[in-house]
Design an enzyme around this catalytic site. Structure first.
Site, PDB file in Angstrom:
ATOM      1  N   HIS A 267       0.759  -1.167  -0.015  1.00  0.00           N
ATOM      2  CA  HIS A 267       0.019  -0.128   0.032  1.00  0.00           C
ATOM      3  C   HIS A 267       0.932   1.276   0.118  1.00  0.00           C
ATOM      4  O   HIS A 267       1.808   1.363   0.946  1.00  0.00           O
ATOM      5  CB  HIS A 267      -0.684   0.007   1.170  1.00  0.00           C
ATOM      6  CG  HIS A 267      -1.991   1.098   0.959  1.00  0.00           C
ATOM      7  ND1 HIS A 267      -1.973   2.201   1.081  1.00  0.00           N
ATOM      8  CD2 HIS A 267      -3.475   0.712   0.901  1.00  0.00           C
ATOM      9  CE1 HIS A 267      -3.254   2.952   1.011  1.00  0.00           C
ATOM     10  NE2 HIS A 267      -4.153   1.940   0.908  1.00  0.00           N
ATOM     11  N   ARG A 332      -2.798   1.151  -6.415  1.00  0.00           N
ATOM     12  CA  ARG A 332      -1.882   1.034  -5.396  1.00  0.00           C
ATOM     13  C   ARG A 332      -0.236   0.623  -5.756  1.00  0.00           C
ATOM     14  O   ARG A 332       0.452   1.297  -5.382  1.00  0.00           O
ATOM     15  CB  ARG A 332      -2.410  -0.064  -4.377  1.00  0.00           C
ATOM     16  CG  ARG A 332      -3.646   0.712  -3.803  1.00  0.00           C
ATOM     17  CD  ARG A 332      -4.184  -0.379  -2.760  1.00  0.00           C
ATOM     18  NE  ARG A 332      -5.250   0.523  -2.062  1.00  0.00           N
ATOM     19  CZ  ARG A 332      -5.959  -0.339  -1.190  1.00  0.00           C
ATOM     20  NH1 ARG A 332      -5.905  -1.374  -0.787  1.00  0.00           N
ATOM     21  NH2 ARG A 332      -7.004   0.637  -0.564  1.00  0.00           N
ATOM     22  N   ARG A 437      -5.544  -5.594  -5.944  1.00  0.00           N
ATOM     23  CA  ARG A 437      -6.962  -5.289  -5.607  1.00  0.00           C
ATOM     24  C   ARG A 437      -6.945  -4.001  -5.602  1.00  0.00           C
ATOM     25  O   ARG A 437      -6.208  -3.206  -5.031  1.00  0.00           O
ATOM     26  CB  ARG A 437      -7.136  -5.833  -4.135  1.00  0.00           C
ATOM     27  CG  ARG A 437      -8.321  -5.389  -3.381  1.00  0.00           C
ATOM     28  CD  ARG A 437      -8.813  -5.995  -2.073  1.00  0.00           C
ATOM     29  NE  ARG A 437      -7.716  -5.429  -1.100  1.00  0.00           N
ATOM     30  CZ  ARG A 437      -8.155  -4.449  -0.625  1.00  0.00           C
ATOM     31  NH1 ARG A 437      -8.891  -3.482  -1.035  1.00  0.00           N
ATOM     32  NH2 ARG A 437      -7.105  -3.861   0.533  1.00  0.00           N
TER      33      ARG A 437
HETATM   34  C1  LIG Z   1      -5.490  -1.240   7.877  1.00  0.00           C
HETATM   35  C2  LIG Z   1      -6.116  -1.689   6.813  1.00  0.00           C
HETATM   36  C3  LIG Z   1      -6.999  -0.942   6.243  1.00  0.00           C
HETATM   37  C4  LIG Z   1      -7.957  -1.560   5.191  1.00  0.00           C
HETATM   38  N1  LIG Z   1      -8.828  -0.640   4.459  1.00  0.00           N
HETATM   39  C5  LIG Z   1      -9.897  -1.164   3.724  1.00  0.00           C
HETATM   40  C6  LIG Z   1     -10.719  -0.499   3.155  1.00  0.00           C
HETATM   41  O1  LIG Z   1     -10.810   0.727   3.313  1.00  0.00           O
HETATM   42  N2  LIG Z   1     -11.642  -1.102   2.234  1.00  0.00           N
HETATM   43  C7  LIG Z   1     -11.299  -2.386   1.963  1.00  0.00           C
HETATM   44  O2  LIG Z   1     -12.125  -2.829   1.011  1.00  0.00           O
HETATM   45  N3  LIG Z   1     -10.489  -3.044   2.353  1.00  0.00           N
HETATM   46  C8  LIG Z   1      -9.871  -2.680   3.125  1.00  0.00           C
HETATM   47  N4  LIG Z   1      -8.496  -3.498   3.925  1.00  0.00           N
HETATM   48  C9  LIG Z   1      -8.747  -4.926   3.528  1.00  0.00           C
HETATM   49  C10 LIG Z   1      -9.832  -5.807   4.633  1.00  0.00           C
HETATM   50  O3  LIG Z   1      -9.942  -4.955   5.769  1.00  0.00           O
HETATM   51  C11 LIG Z   1      -9.467  -6.962   4.616  1.00  0.00           C
HETATM   52  O4  LIG Z   1      -9.068  -7.515   3.467  1.00  0.00           O
HETATM   53  C12 LIG Z   1     -10.584  -7.870   5.131  1.00  0.00           C
HETATM   54  O5  LIG Z   1     -11.298  -7.056   6.363  1.00  0.00           O
HETATM   55  C13 LIG Z   1     -10.490  -9.221   5.596  1.00  0.00           C
HETATM   56  O6  LIG Z   1     -11.463  -9.663   6.137  1.00  0.00           O
HETATM   57  P1  LIG Z   1     -11.721 -11.349   6.260  1.00  0.00           P
HETATM   58  O7  LIG Z   1     -12.994 -11.483   6.873  1.00  0.00           O
HETATM   59  O8  LIG Z   1     -11.196 -11.977   5.049  1.00  0.00           O
HETATM   60  O9  LIG Z   1     -10.682 -11.721   7.493  1.00  0.00           O
HETATM   61  P2  LIG Z   1     -10.153 -10.806   8.843  1.00  0.00           P
HETATM   62  O10 LIG Z   1     -11.039  -9.716   9.076  1.00  0.00           O
HETATM   63  O11 LIG Z   1      -8.816 -10.898   8.786  1.00  0.00           O
HETATM   64  O12 LIG Z   1     -10.715 -11.968   9.819  1.00  0.00           O
HETATM   65  C14 LIG Z   1      -9.941 -13.114  10.073  1.00  0.00           C
HETATM   66  C15 LIG Z   1     -10.533 -13.871  11.091  1.00  0.00           C
HETATM   67  O13 LIG Z   1      -9.984 -15.338  11.485  1.00  0.00           O
HETATM   68  C16 LIG Z   1      -9.866 -15.670  12.433  1.00  0.00           C
HETATM   69  N5  LIG Z   1      -8.663 -16.406  12.311  1.00  0.00           N
HETATM   70  C17 LIG Z   1      -7.491 -16.521  11.736  1.00  0.00           C
HETATM   71  N6  LIG Z   1      -6.723 -17.373  11.674  1.00  0.00           N
HETATM   72  C18 LIG Z   1      -7.387 -18.251  12.726  1.00  0.00           C
HETATM   73  C19 LIG Z   1      -7.111 -19.541  13.345  1.00  0.00           C
HETATM   74  N7  LIG Z   1      -5.927 -20.190  13.095  1.00  0.00           N
HETATM   75  N8  LIG Z   1      -7.935 -19.991  14.197  1.00  0.00           N
HETATM   76  C20 LIG Z   1      -8.870 -19.468  14.592  1.00  0.00           C
HETATM   77  N9  LIG Z   1      -9.550 -18.236  14.170  1.00  0.00           N
HETATM   78  C21 LIG Z   1      -8.559 -17.707  13.058  1.00  0.00           C
HETATM   79  C22 LIG Z   1      -9.691 -14.245  13.086  1.00  0.00           C
HETATM   80  O14 LIG Z   1      -9.796 -14.387  14.564  1.00  0.00           O
HETATM   81  C23 LIG Z   1     -10.350 -13.311  12.597  1.00  0.00           C
HETATM   82  O15 LIG Z   1     -11.738 -13.404  13.267  1.00  0.00           O
HETATM   83  C24 LIG Z   1      -7.842  -2.679   4.885  1.00  0.00           C
HETATM   84  C25 LIG Z   1      -6.836  -3.574   5.676  1.00  0.00           C
HETATM   85  C26 LIG Z   1      -6.082  -2.919   6.388  1.00  0.00           C
HETATM   86  C27 LIG Z   1      -4.856  -3.898   6.994  1.00  0.00           C
END
Ligand SMILES: Cc1cc2nc3c(=O)[nH]c(=O)nc-3n(C[C@H](O)[C@H](O)[C@H](O)COP(=O)(O)OP(=O)(O)OC[C@H]3O[C@@H](n4cnc5c(N)ncnc54)[C@H](O)[C@@H]3O)c2cc1C
Ligand code: FES
Lengths: 639, 255
Positions: A267, A332, A437
């Protein structure tokens, strides 16, 4: 070789999903309660999937390693979520969002999935508004939009600078409602450490209770991984400290292919590293690029000067100069490389020389400080907390950092991996973003997968696979449990001289230097020597504190790092095999004369789905060809 | 700079726990408070001792995981700041700093600085949601909402559920947390249909969990890292009063 069938429905792209929804088999409402679904992860993807499946009548068990599902890493997303609502009447459409996403991904994503994503994007906003997500609004009471990188329309919905938080709280509340109704059993502070297959189908997981240390088994009729991205293989990233690759890596070692691990996103707008102690990096939302201008001094000699002493004509607005039509909103990967090049030339700013300015002076002059404050106050505050500088007065200093990972478990159109009964959602899968992305598209994908795709496709699996109910006393469970215990014991028994964190830092350095923003055959080959050597040292010399049967954060970290070691190697392997530059994967050997990424569609227009071949054996490459029926592959240009 | 830390160490929920003194050496101003603790922990592990357990994840002030009382103040006393965003430039060489967990009977200690905050989740389960299933919702722009209402709802919804309000309150009351959720949803038309049932059920759950009552000292607002206003407590009291008057039953059924 694994059998990869993408299961893309036939017919015109715009009708595939409708048709597929009709063709899929259904589970009748009364029978749904007979199915147990395991959901690992409670971020946007996991929470939305768990809540929706419970609403439909399935029995759901949901797991996360934080102390509450509300704290999943999705909470940190700042900028916004895309949707093809065309509320601004500026020419947006499902087709345009589809096109922008395919192009933004540098023609390395699967068309059919992306089209569906654009289609359901409009439902997401409706759903979230109905849950009470306090989106930003105009005085007339309607929803407000902003623009984001890689798009020329305004289609990003937001809730101040806390969009991820608000969307996650919406999904979390839906999940808590189902927990209260007894339809979801929630396991917080519980980490999945192994996947269990019976007769080739995913039938359960092994977990460790992070409070007591107890290791136990959970059986289900299907397993859903929504465990987020693997950015922390680089140690420093914008991801939360706990983010890890364990779940999808364990699945890989049980046969689920891992696709495109080398597609990692750097980023452009993060706060620069301030020293060795740094434990993570902080993103400054891309939305800032709507009003901030990126510049560096034209001459090296000016880099140490106070920014406002550098006159206009001595400044180089790098993105506006190089990409006049997108300017500061170039995608990006392109913006990050521009910053890196400038710093490599010695024109970087700040104490480390690794930084460029993001300047709001013009916007403040034009709109007034109040408007800027209203738009970005929380980001400016965060910047000040971390750096001690006031960005209303001085330009911000920013530098690229690892942020998002496009690669992930290979899944078909139904979001099912090549292991039947194993579904992968959100950032953990590979499916929608190709090699890069676009901003505000991850939140969209996580919620699309969880609210609107999986709840349909999982029913089709249950109705057609007709698998017997797994028995918790099946020998496969016992075996997997023993494996996990043996791995844990091994880590604790080494009692060497180096800390877990020092190993993680060193791995991260190798990954960043050899396989970061610019990669070469030579650097990757070096990494592939250094990583196994470091891993070997890890298993001889790491000192993991404490014991197994207690709350032990050092042990958690060691387990995650052990998987990162193996995974990091696969990532480099993939980067080495892909002899082209595309999106977030930039190989210095493959660039145009003016330094832009040079794709090779003839040889590399495929998804690289790596298959585990056994301990010490090189992974097997499976290729899913990418066929573009709708969009003509072209050179990506933002000039 | 070099600092002296007095840190609460407690092996598990049953252990009585005590303060232990540590030195934090060569700390630089750009470190966050948690990065300073990382340094101390690396040192402890190298010496074969158990590192200090503390919760953190995002380290950017939004997930609400980090939770510690620093020099007697939840999150350390810098306005609008979580412990993970508190930087060492606010301390001076030679300072002695005490570090303790949240202290409230509804948040039992798990280990050292780590507490169990599940009670907050159970309060949300009792009613902190809008009862809509996925799908079948109207177009998001079909229901205009005045910008001022949406903004105020957002002010309340900004709560990160860290529990500092409870830790700061002499009665260990959870009123700021509960009122932020009640207000967020009551301010929006989507939350109105079940507003009465919601406030009754959440308040009831709050007392079942053993949180104390509110005597409006304002200490919660002072430490809240998201600067949630105690005006929301007043709003919740009004909502509660209205709901009691209407004498609704407290059915927990939410489908
Ligand atoms: C700082 C930041 C800002 C961002 N801003 C944006 C934005 O403005 N717009 C956008 O579209 N995207 C944005 N993104 C990207 C986006 O936030 C993420 O890609 C997205 O939220 C991921 O969601 P997810 O549900 O796939 O995973 P996550 O939200 O990462 O959730 C993972 C889950 O899995 C669980 N987990 C993981 N491993 C294990 C395990 N071994 N055992 C049990 N539980 C486990 C965790 O506890 C958690 O509950 C941003 C990312 C970051 C880092
Ligand atoms: S660690 Fe997330 S708020 Fe402090």
């Amino acid at each position: 070789m694994a059998i990869l069938n993408s299961n893309i429905p036939s017919g015109p792209v715009a009708q595939k999903w409708e048709k597929h929804k009709f063709d899929m088999k259904l589970v009748n409402p009364a029978n749904k309660r007979k199915f147990d679904v395991i959901v690992v992860g409670s971020g946007l993807a996991g929470a939305s999937a768990a809540a929706t499946m419970a609403e439909l009548g399935y029995n759901v068990k949901c797991f996360c390693f934080q102390d509450s599902p509300r704290r999943a890493h999705s909470i940190a997303a700042q900028g916004g979520i895309n949707a093809a609502k065309n509320y601004q009447n500026d020419g947006d459409s499902i087709y345009r969002l589809f096109y922008d996403t395919i192009k933004g991904g540098d023609f390395r994503a699967r068309e059919a999935n992306v089209y569906r994503l654009a289609q359901v994007s409009v439902n997401i906003i409706d759903q979230c508004a109905a849950q009470g997500v306090p989106f930003a609004r105009e005085y007339g009471g309607l929803l407000s939009n902003r623009s984001f990188g890689g798009a020329q329309v305004s289609r990003t919905f937001y809730a101040r600078g806390q969009t991820g938080q608000q969307l996650l709280i919406g999904a979390y509340q839906a999940l808590e409602r189902q927990i209260g109704l007894g339809k979801v059993k929630m396991y917080s502070r519980t980490e999945m450490l192994e996947l269990v297959l019976i007769d080739g189908h995913a039938k359960g997981i092994i977990v460790r209770d992070l409070v007591t240390g107890a290791i136990s088994t959970h059986a289900g009729d299907a397993v859903v991984l929504a465990t987020g991205g693997y950015g922390n293989v680089f140690y420093l990233s914008t991801n939360a400290k706990g983010c890890n690759v364990t779940a999808t890596w364990r699945a890989y070692k049980k046969g689920a292919c891992f696709a495109n691990p080398c597609y990692t996103q750097i980023h452009p707008t993060c706060i620069p590293v301030s020293g060795e102690h740094q434990s993570k990096l902080t993103l400054m939302s891309e939305s800032l690029r709507n009003d901030g201008r990126v510049w560096i001094p034209k001459r090296k000699e000016d880099c140490r000067k106070v920014p406002h002493e550098i006159p206009e004509e001595a400044r180089d607005y790098i993105l506006e100069r190089k990409y006049p039509s997108y300017g500061n909103l170039a995608p990006r990967d392109i913006s990050s490389r521009a910053a890196k090049e400038a710093c490599d030339e010695g024109r970087g700013v700040g104490p480390s020389g690794l930084g460029v300015y993001l300047d709001f002076a013009d916007a403040i002059k034009r709109l007034g400080e109040n408007v800027i404050r209203e738009r970005y106050a929380n980001l400016f505050d965060m910047y000040e907390k971390i750096t001690g500088e006031n960005a209303y007065k001085l330009p911000m200093r920013i530098y690229p950092a690892v942020h998002y990972t496009m690669g992930g478990s290979w899944v078909d159109y139904n979001l099912m991996s090549n292991v039947p009964g194993l579904f992968v959602l959100g950032e953990a899968n590979f499916s929608d973003h190709g090699a890069n992305r676009l901003g505000a598209s991850a939140l969209m994908q996580g919620l699309a997968d969880g609210y609107f795709v999986l709840p349909y496709t999982i029913g089709n699996y249950f109705a057609s696979a007709k698998q017997p109910k797994p028995k918790a006393d099946h020998p496969e469970f016992k075996k997997a449990l023993d494996d996990v215990q043996a791995r844990t014991k091994r880590l604790l028994s080494i009692k060497g001289k180096r800390t877990v964190n020092s190993f993680h830092k060193e791995l991260g350095k190798i990954m960043w230097e050899k396989c970061g923003m610019a990669r070469s055959e030579q650097s990757l080959k070096e990494a592939l020597k250094l990583i196994p050597a470091l891993r070997e040292e890890f298993y001889k010399n790491v000192n993991v504190a404490g014991s197994e049967g207690e709350f032990n954060q050092n042990l958690e970290h060691a387990g995650r790092l052990a998987d990162f070691f193996e995974f990091g190697e696969l990532l480099c392997h993939d980067a080495l095999h892909r002899n082209e530059s595309c999106g977030g994967h930039f190989r210095v050997e493959y660039q145009t004369e003016d330094g832009e990424a040079k794709r090779n569609d003839e040889d590399y227009a495929y998804v690289a789905a790596w298959e585990y071949a056994g301990e010490g054996k090189p992974p097997i490459l499976n290729k899913e060809p990418l066929v573009y029926e709708e969009i003509h592959m072209s050179t990506r240009s933002y000039k | 700079m070099n600092l002296i830390l007095e840190v609460w160490r407690q092996k598990n929920a049953n252990d009585t726990g005590s303060f232990v003194t540590y030195e934090a050496k060569d700390i630089i101003p750009d470190m966050s408070f948690l990065e300073m603790l990382d340094v101390v922990n690396e040192d402890l592990i190298a010496r074969g001792e158990q590192p200090i357990a503390f919760d953190s994840d995002c380290r950017e002030g939004i997930c609400g995981t980090c939770s510690m009382v620093i020099n007697g103040i939840a999150h350390g006393g810098l306005r609008g700041t979580t412990a993970c965003q508190l930087h060492m430039r606010h301390f001076s060489d030679g300072d002695t700093i005490t570090v303790e967990p949240w202290r409230a009977s509804a948040f039992p200690v798990i280990r050292d600085l780590v507490t169990d905050r599940d009670a907050f989740d159970r309060i949300i389960q009792a009613g902190g949601f809008v009862s809509v299933n996925t799908g079948g919702t109207p177009d998001a722009n079909a229901l205009p909402i005045p910008k001022t209402d949406a903004d105020e709802a957002m002010d309340a919804a900004a709560c990160i559920g860290c529990g500092a309000c409870v830790a700061a309150c002499k009665n260990a009351s959870a009123m700021l947390f509960v009122s932020a959720k009640v207000s967020h949803l009551a301010l929006l038309p989507q939350g109105k249909p079940e507003a009465e049932r919601r406030v009754l059920n959440m308040v009831k759950q709050m007392s079942i969990e053993g949180f104390g009552s509110c005597t409006v000292t304002g200490s919660c607002e002072a430490v809240c890292p998201k600067e949630i206003s105690i005006d929301f407590i007043a709003r919740m009291n009004r909502e509660y009063g209205k709901a009691i008057l209407k004498n609704r039953t407290d059915s927990k059924e939410g489908a």
